[in-house]
Design an enzyme around this catalytic site. Sequence first.
Site, short mmCIF file in Angstrom:
data_model
loop_
_atom_site.label_atom_id
_atom_site.label_comp_id
_atom_site.label_asym_id
_atom_site.label_seq_id
_atom_site.Cartn_x
_atom_site.Cartn_y
_atom_site.Cartn_z
N LEU A 119 11.36 3.35 -13.44
CA LEU A 119 10.37 2.67 -14.27
C LEU A 119 10.73 1.20 -14.50
CD1 LEU A 119 9.71 5.48 -16.92
CD2 LEU A 119 8.49 5.01 -14.79
N GLY B 286 -2.28 1.47 -12.06
CA GLY B 286 -2.11 0.03 -11.90
C GLY B 286 -3.00 -0.53 -10.80
N GLN C 149 -5.18 2.62 -3.70
CA GLN C 149 -4.92 3.90 -4.36
C GLN C 149 -5.87 4.09 -5.56
OE1 GLN C 149 -0.87 5.52 -5.34
NE2 GLN C 149 -1.29 4.61 -7.34
N GLY D 74 5.94 -2.82 -15.57
CA GLY D 74 4.58 -2.50 -15.12
C GLY D 74 4.18 -1.10 -15.57
N HIS D 75 5.09 -0.14 -15.38
CA HIS D 75 4.82 1.23 -15.84
C HIS D 75 4.62 1.25 -17.35
CE1 HIS D 75 7.31 2.20 -12.09
NE2 HIS D 75 6.19 2.84 -11.86
N MET E 207 5.68 -6.68 -9.82
CA MET E 207 6.77 -5.74 -10.10
C MET E 207 6.56 -4.46 -9.30
SD MET E 207 7.36 -6.09 -14.15
CE MET E 207 7.86 -7.65 -14.85
P1 AMP Z 1 4.67 4.22 -8.87
O1 AMP Z 1 5.73 4.76 -9.76
O2 AMP Z 1 5.09 3.04 -8.05
O3 AMP Z 1 3.96 5.29 -8.08
O4 AMP Z 1 3.54 3.62 -9.83
C1 AMP Z 1 3.01 4.38 -10.87
C2 AMP Z 1 1.86 3.62 -11.46
O5 AMP Z 1 2.29 2.35 -11.94
C3 AMP Z 1 0.74 3.34 -10.45
O6 AMP Z 1 -0.52 3.50 -11.09
C4 AMP Z 1 1.00 1.91 -10.08
O7 AMP Z 1 -0.15 1.23 -9.63
C5 AMP Z 1 1.48 1.35 -11.39
N1 AMP Z 1 2.23 0.11 -11.19
C6 AMP Z 1 3.24 -0.08 -10.31
N2 AMP Z 1 3.65 -1.37 -10.36
C7 AMP Z 1 2.87 -2.01 -11.27
C8 AMP Z 1 2.79 -3.34 -11.75
N3 AMP Z 1 3.58 -4.31 -11.30
N4 AMP Z 1 1.86 -3.61 -12.70
C9 AMP Z 1 1.02 -2.65 -13.16
N5 AMP Z 1 1.06 -1.37 -12.74
C10 AMP Z 1 1.96 -1.05 -11.81
#
Ligand code: AMP
Length: 274
Positions: free
Chosen positions: A29, A146, A152, A32-33, A183
């Site tokens: 995490l 995100g 996606q 962004g998360h 991020m």
């Molecule tokens: P992940 O753990 O990479 O699968 O991402 C989980 C969620 O966090 C997804 O909805 C991503 O789009 C979102 N996410 C990842 N990076 C960012 C970011 N920099 N800003 C906003 N949301 C993000």
Amino acid sequence: MRIARDLPNLRHALDGLGPVALVPTMGALHPGHLSLLAAARREVGEAGTLIASIFVNPLQFGPGEDFSRYPRQEEADLAMLREAGCDLAWLPGVEAMYPPGRATTIQVDGPSEGWEGAARPRHFRGVATVCAKLFLQTGARVAAFGEKDWQQLQVIRRMVRDLDLPVRILPCPTLREADGLAMSSRNRYLDPEARGRAAALPGAMRAAIEAMARGTPPAAALATARAGLAAAGFALDYLALVEPESLRELEAPPGRLIAAARLGGVRLLDNMAA
Ligand code: AMP
């Protein structure tokens, strides 16, 4: 914060709790998360239940991709979730998510075609399948995603509409580092030298968007960006102006500028309104 690792425990933990807002993640995490968690909390309020799932989904990784070396840091993630006011962490094991003999996947056509769908052939099928399961397992009323992963997000919205899933998808803006790099959990794979150059990707995208706004023909603006990125050592998979929902390529703005590029062995994704 409760922690559930299998379905009976999840159902037990959910018993009697208020409306659920879900943030699906693969862990490792970063802020962004956390911004998704904050947005999800605002949707259901203090009476609601904020759930974060952490599941590195084998179905969405292709052969030769980074499934086995994807960063896993459960203790640090749980501490961040507690700090963020998460009520329940849903950490299914692979066996809990995909019992032996499973035979069902969800294929979303349309927005999953091309771009990431072309670069990673079974990727969105894995994403759609796991997200549908997460929505049904948690009974989420709202789920935050995100904009960082633009295609996606469109695939999930299409699936929710097409299957009448009773969940509202909440899109959240991309959080960036101080130099503009979006991020991502995968940014930690960048060595210091590549990290120093990585922000050239959003820089070139922003320059192309500004050039188009000043009247430069889109093809010329994108060609300049592609040449600049190649000169800076990026191996570009695509840089394209697309219609935001269908992901079909556009001749001219307004639309979404989407990009994927490899730098020092790391695949960077970004997108911006254009
Ligand atoms: P992940 O753990 O990479 O699968 O991402 C989980 C969620 O966090 C997804 O909805 C991503 O789009 C979102 N996410 C990842 N990076 C960012 C970011 N920099 N800003 C906003 N949301 C993000």
